[in-house]
Design a protein around this motif. Structure first.
Motif: not given
Length: 230
Positions: A160-181
């Motif tokens: 649950d610390a790993i979140c996969i989303g999308r921006r348009g058709r491009i997947p995005t990755l957010h990891i708890a404790g790390l900056p989004g970029e």
């Protein structure tokens, strides 16, 4: 930025003779067509070139959303290899002023290509994987589940610390404790296979929760991106 692509070599579309007679002329550069004409392993090399182009395109789209999928404009240059050496290749994909370092692994069943943008952090770390997609499971869901599970294991973090989303058709990755970029993700699926690749800035990881950093250091799970002259 990272891009990856997987090709199922048993898929009907990849079988010898399944392509339109003008397929090669539309998709490949003159140098690539010459390499195909000379290669004893041309059928597999065709899809190595294709996967290399697709992976570079996915990375390029993240840099400029206006990038158009025109395969012949992504020029693949592989390091010299004999017919028995198609299992592991590296090289460069060029698109205009951009250059992407390339790594390709293949066997009789599949091809998996990864392209790394030269603008990525010089100390970037990555992990990637390919696995079979269970029958009856939607590939888009399977690849996200696999990426989330394996990235969590790689970091020694809870899923649950790993979140996969999308921006348009491009997947995005957010990891708890790390900056989004700080983290980048690429997903791919074709036929029987799903594949993913993740890139994380080492500097950002140093400031991540201690458990994740310690786990990765103990298990040697993190690998440096292999870069080649571009």
């Amino acid at each position: 930025m990272i891009g990856n692509d997987v090709v199922d070599l048993a898929h009907p579309a990849t079988r010898p003779g399944a392509q339109h007679p003008r397929f090669d002329a539309r998709v490949f550069t003159g140098a690539e067509r010459a390499a195909l004409a000379q290669s004893p392993g041309a059928e597999r090399l065709r899809w190595i070139f294709w996967a290399a182009k697709e992976s570079a395109y996915k990375a390029a789209r993240k840099l400029d959303s206006r990038t158009v999928w025109s395969p012949a404009r992504f020029a693949v240059q592989l390091e010299p290899a004999g017919p028995r050496e198609l299992t592991a290749l590296c090289g460069v994909v060029r698109h205009g002023a951009l250059a992407f370092s390339l790594r390709v692994e293949s066997n009789a069943e599949k091809v998996h290509a990864l392209a790394f943008c030269a603008r990525s952090a010089p100390d970037a770390l990555y992990c990637d994987g390919v696995e079979s997609c269970a029958k009856g499971v939607k590939a888009s869901a399977a690849v996200r589940a696999a990426a989330r599970r394996e990235i969590a294991a790689w970091l020694g973090a809870a899923p649950d610390a790993i979140c996969i989303g999308r921006r348009g058709r491009i997947p995005t990755l957010h990891i708890a404790g790390l900056p989004g970029e700080a983290a980048d993700l690429s997903l791919s699926h074709h036929g029987r296979f799903v594949a993913w690749a993740c890139e994380i800035e080492r500097a950002a990881l140093r400031n991540a929760p201690r458990r994740a950093a310690n786990h990765s250091a103990r298990h040697g799970a993190m690998r440096r991106v292999e870069r080649h002259a571009v």
